[in-house]
Design a protein around this motif. Structure first.
Motif, PDB file in Angstrom:
ATOM      1  N   SER A   1       0.833  -1.199   0.000  1.00 21.13           N
ATOM      2  CA  SER A   1       0.000   0.000   0.000  1.00 21.13           C
ATOM      3  C   SER A   1       0.870   1.253   0.000  1.00 21.13           C
ATOM      4  CB  SER A   1      -0.911   0.022   1.231  1.00 21.13           C
ATOM      5  OG  SER A   1      -1.742  -1.109   1.251  1.00 21.13           O
ATOM      6  N   VAL A   2       0.455   2.229  -0.803  1.00 17.85           N
ATOM      7  CA  VAL A   2       1.168   3.505  -0.874  1.00 17.85           C
ATOM      8  C   VAL A   2       0.165   4.612  -0.567  1.00 17.85           C
ATOM      9  CG1 VAL A   2       2.373   5.129  -2.372  1.00 17.85           C
ATOM     10  CG2 VAL A   2       2.858   2.685  -2.536  1.00 17.85           C
ATOM     11  N   LEU A   3       0.507   5.465   0.397  1.00 13.42           N
ATOM     12  CA  LEU A   3      -0.367   6.566   0.800  1.00 13.42           C
ATOM     13  C   LEU A   3       0.369   7.878   0.594  1.00 13.42           C
ATOM     14  CD1 LEU A   3      -3.119   7.323   2.020  1.00 13.42           C
ATOM     15  CD2 LEU A   3      -2.050   7.194   4.287  1.00 13.42           C
ATOM     16  N   ILE A   4      -0.233   8.766  -0.203  1.00 13.44           N
ATOM     17  CA  ILE A   4       0.397  10.042  -0.531  1.00 13.44           C
ATOM     18  C   ILE A   4      -0.542  11.178  -0.172  1.00 13.44           C
ATOM     19  CG2 ILE A   4       1.274  11.489  -2.405  1.00 13.44           C
ATOM     20  CD1 ILE A   4       2.219   8.976  -3.789  1.00 13.44           C
ATOM     21  N   GLN A   5       0.012  12.194   0.470  1.00  9.68           N
ATOM     22  CA  GLN A   5      -0.754  13.369   0.907  1.00  9.68           C
ATOM     23  C   GLN A   5      -0.406  14.561   0.027  1.00  9.68           C
ATOM     24  OE1 GLN A   5       0.357  15.565   4.626  1.00  9.68           O
ATOM     25  NE2 GLN A   5      -1.609  14.810   5.358  1.00  9.68           N
ATOM     26  N   GLY A   6      -1.385  15.410  -0.224  1.00  7.64           N
ATOM     27  CA  GLY A   6      -1.114  16.596  -1.029  1.00  7.64           C
ATOM     28  C   GLY A   6      -2.349  17.456  -1.199  1.00  7.64           C
ATOM     29  N   GLU A   7      -2.168  18.589  -1.863  1.00  8.29           N
ATOM     30  CA  GLU A   7      -3.297  19.470  -2.158  1.00  8.29           C
ATOM     31  C   GLU A   7      -4.208  18.797  -3.184  1.00  8.29           C
ATOM     32  OE1 GLU A   7      -4.117  22.381  -0.806  1.00  8.29           O
ATOM     33  OE2 GLU A   7      -2.441  22.171   0.588  1.00  8.29           O
TER      34      GLU A   7
ATOM     35  N   PHE B   1      -2.743   3.979  -3.204  1.00  3.27           N
ATOM     36  CA  PHE B   1      -2.376   3.159  -4.356  1.00  3.27           C
ATOM     37  C   PHE B   1      -1.952   1.768  -3.877  1.00  3.27           C
ATOM     38  CE2 PHE B   1      -1.368   7.564  -5.176  1.00  3.27           C
ATOM     39  CZ  PHE B   1      -1.796   7.806  -6.461  1.00  3.27           C
ATOM     40  N   LEU B   2      -2.056   0.795  -4.786  1.00  9.21           N
ATOM     41  CA  LEU B   2      -1.484  -0.532  -4.558  1.00  9.21           C
ATOM     42  C   LEU B   2      -0.414  -0.758  -5.628  1.00  9.21           C
ATOM     43  CD1 LEU B   2      -4.398  -2.991  -3.648  1.00  9.21           C
ATOM     44  CD2 LEU B   2      -2.531  -2.201  -2.183  1.00  9.21           C
ATOM     45  N   LEU B   3       0.837  -0.946  -5.183  1.00  2.00           N
ATOM     46  CA  LEU B   3       1.953  -1.108  -6.110  1.00  2.00           C
ATOM     47  C   LEU B   3       2.846  -2.255  -5.663  1.00  2.00           C
ATOM     48  CD1 LEU B   3       2.903   2.663  -6.415  1.00  2.00           C
ATOM     49  CD2 LEU B   3       1.878   1.290  -8.225  1.00  2.00           C
TER      50      LEU B   3
ATOM     51  N   THR C   1       7.743  19.480  -3.359  1.00  2.00           N
ATOM     52  CA  THR C   1       7.202  19.582  -1.994  1.00  2.00           C
ATOM     53  C   THR C   1       5.678  19.676  -1.962  1.00  2.00           C
ATOM     54  OG1 THR C   1       7.472  21.991  -2.050  1.00  2.00           O
ATOM     55  CG2 THR C   1       9.308  20.689  -1.150  1.00  2.00           C
ATOM     56  N   SER C   2       5.044  19.530  -3.122  1.00  2.00           N
ATOM     57  CA  SER C   2       3.579  19.624  -3.141  1.00  2.00           C
ATOM     58  C   SER C   2       2.917  18.326  -2.700  1.00  2.00           C
ATOM     59  CB  SER C   2       3.090  20.010  -4.538  1.00  2.00           C
ATOM     60  OG  SER C   2       3.460  19.020  -5.487  1.00  2.00           O
ATOM     61  N   ILE C   3       3.707  17.243  -2.552  1.00  2.00           N
ATOM     62  CA  ILE C   3       3.167  15.989  -2.030  1.00  2.00           C
ATOM     63  C   ILE C   3       4.092  15.454  -0.944  1.00  2.00           C
ATOM     64  CG2 ILE C   3       2.041  15.346  -4.202  1.00  2.00           C
ATOM     65  CD1 ILE C   3       4.351  13.345  -4.656  1.00  2.00           C
ATOM     66  N   ARG C   4       3.553  14.547  -0.131  1.00  2.00           N
ATOM     67  CA  ARG C   4       4.347  13.905   0.910  1.00  2.00           C
ATOM     68  C   ARG C   4       3.968  12.422   0.973  1.00  2.00           C
ATOM     69  NH1 ARG C   4       6.955  15.716   5.490  1.00  2.00           N
ATOM     70  NH2 ARG C   4       6.157  17.825   5.132  1.00  2.00           N
ATOM     71  N   VAL C   5       4.985  11.569   0.967  1.00  2.00           N
ATOM     72  CA  VAL C   5       4.746  10.130   1.085  1.00  2.00           C
ATOM     73  C   VAL C   5       4.546   9.788   2.555  1.00  2.00           C
ATOM     74  CG1 VAL C   5       5.697   7.829   0.713  1.00  2.00           C
ATOM     75  CG2 VAL C   5       6.134   9.639  -0.970  1.00  2.00           C
ATOM     76  N   LEU C   6       3.366   9.274   2.896  1.00  2.00           N
ATOM     77  CA  LEU C   6       3.072   8.887   4.269  1.00  2.00           C
ATOM     78  C   LEU C   6       3.401   7.421   4.524  1.00  2.00           C
ATOM     79  CD1 LEU C   6      -0.358  10.705   4.845  1.00  2.00           C
ATOM     80  CD2 LEU C   6       1.959  11.553   5.299  1.00  2.00           C
ATOM     81  N   ALA C   7       3.275   6.594   3.499  1.00  2.00           N
ATOM     82  CA  ALA C   7       3.575   5.164   3.640  1.00  2.00           C
ATOM     83  C   ALA C   7       3.758   4.595   2.232  1.00  2.00           C
ATOM     84  CB  ALA C   7       2.428   4.451   4.358  1.00  2.00           C
TER      85      ALA C   7
END
Length: 319
Positions: free
Chosen positions: A239-245, A272-274, A292-298
């Motif tokens: 699992s991939v979790l991305i934060q952003g505007e 996402f699932l990758l 810097t407009s996104i941040r990887v949370l996991a």
């Protein structure tokens, strides 16, 4: 012009709302006036309702009900075709000469009102050209001929390492355009399986007379996408979790690759699932343009991969 083109040109001229004389047609198309009479007779015989009015103010015209038959395009349709040609040309379409001939025919035989409307519509849109690869018109035309005639082609193509070139015989099933590049999809006799080849990497090409039969249910599009987007293995998925505007996440979720693996989305996060291999290799590079407009949370492995890539870039530029 060939006879059929001249006859079509006469039809376009007759479609205007004004009468036109044989002399005017003769001068515009640079034809002998007797030839014009023969063409008009041939059109009438074929069923075109041409009306002939004698006298000083006479001339030829066609009945109104024929003016809107599917043979003709209205001004809006013509403008759309010209727009489409503009897009095709700037995308690298290889039939440019034929396309220019077709578009010129659209513009040659319109009345003043239609010409003015088409001009306004066409000028309302433009396409900015991006970086274009070297011309491939000759190779693409030869490949198209081979696809249409279902004959094999001999090509010279670099190996994966590009250290050497291999001679291959392929049965071309379809030409495909994706992400600014041209590909030919077909059966490779060297590898004994379907393969995709980038046309700009083909170093020589010879069309043979060897016929082939394309498999009945083969889809070049499905084959290409399957190789481009491999199926996920449940054992190696993460699992991939991305934060952003929101707007940035919208763009991320429409990415040509990542869009296929979106599982969930809310206002500020995308899930996402990758596969782990993707996460540890090229996914960090796909995320770099977002800065810097996104941040990887996991997961933490992707966070580490992004940091490693950034450190390598930093070290490279500092050195």
């Amino acid at each position: 012009m060939p006879k059929i083109d001249n006859m079509l040109a006469i039809l376009w001229m007759l479609r205007s709302n004004q009468k036109i004389t044989a002399q005017q047609i003769s001068e515009k198309l640079e034809l002998n006036i007797r030839t014009v009479y023969r063409y008009i007779d041939a059109l009438s015989t074929s069923g075109v309702p041409i009306v002939s009015e004698p006298g000083h103010h006479g001339g030829y015209s066609i009945l109104d009900h024929f003016k809107e038959t599917p043979l003709f395009f209205d001004a809006e349709e013509q403008a759309s075709l010209i727009h489409a040609a503009n897009f095709a040309e700037n995308a690298g379409y290889y039939g440019g000469v034929a396309l220019e001939r077709a578009i010129s025919k659209l513009g040659n035989y319109v009345n003043e009102k239609q010409e003015s409307q088409i001009s306004r519509q066409v000028s309302s849109l433009d396409v900015i050209k991006g970086l274009r690869s070297s011309p491939l018109e000759s190779s693409l035309n030869e490949l198209e001929r081979a696809v249409v005639e279902s004959v094999s082609v001999k090509i010279q193509y670099p190996s994966k390492s590009e250290a050497q070139r291999t001679d291959r015989l392929i049965d071309p099933y379809k030409i495909l355009f994706w992400n600014t590049k041209w590909y030919v999809i077909g059966f490779c006799h060297l590898r004994n399986e379907p393969r995709s080849f980038r046309v700009d990497r083909i170093e020589s090409l010879i069309v043979t007379e060897h016929p082939f039969n394309e498999p009945e249910h083969f889809s070049a599009r499905d084959f290409f996408m399957k190789n481009l987007l491999p199926n996920l293995s449940e054992e190696r998925v993460e699992s991939v979790l991305i934060q952003g505007e929101p707007k940035v996440l919208d763009d991320l979720c429409r990415h040509w690759f990542l869009s296929h693996y979106v599982q969930a989305r809310d206002a500020n996060q995308a899930f996402f699932l990758l596969e782990q291999e993707m996460i540890n290799t090229f996914v960090p590079y796909l995320l770099l343009p977002y800065g810097t407009s996104i941040r990887v949370l996991a997961p933490s492995s992707l966070q580490k991969s992004v940091i490693d890539v950034l450190n390598k870039l930093l070290h490279f530029h500092q050195s």
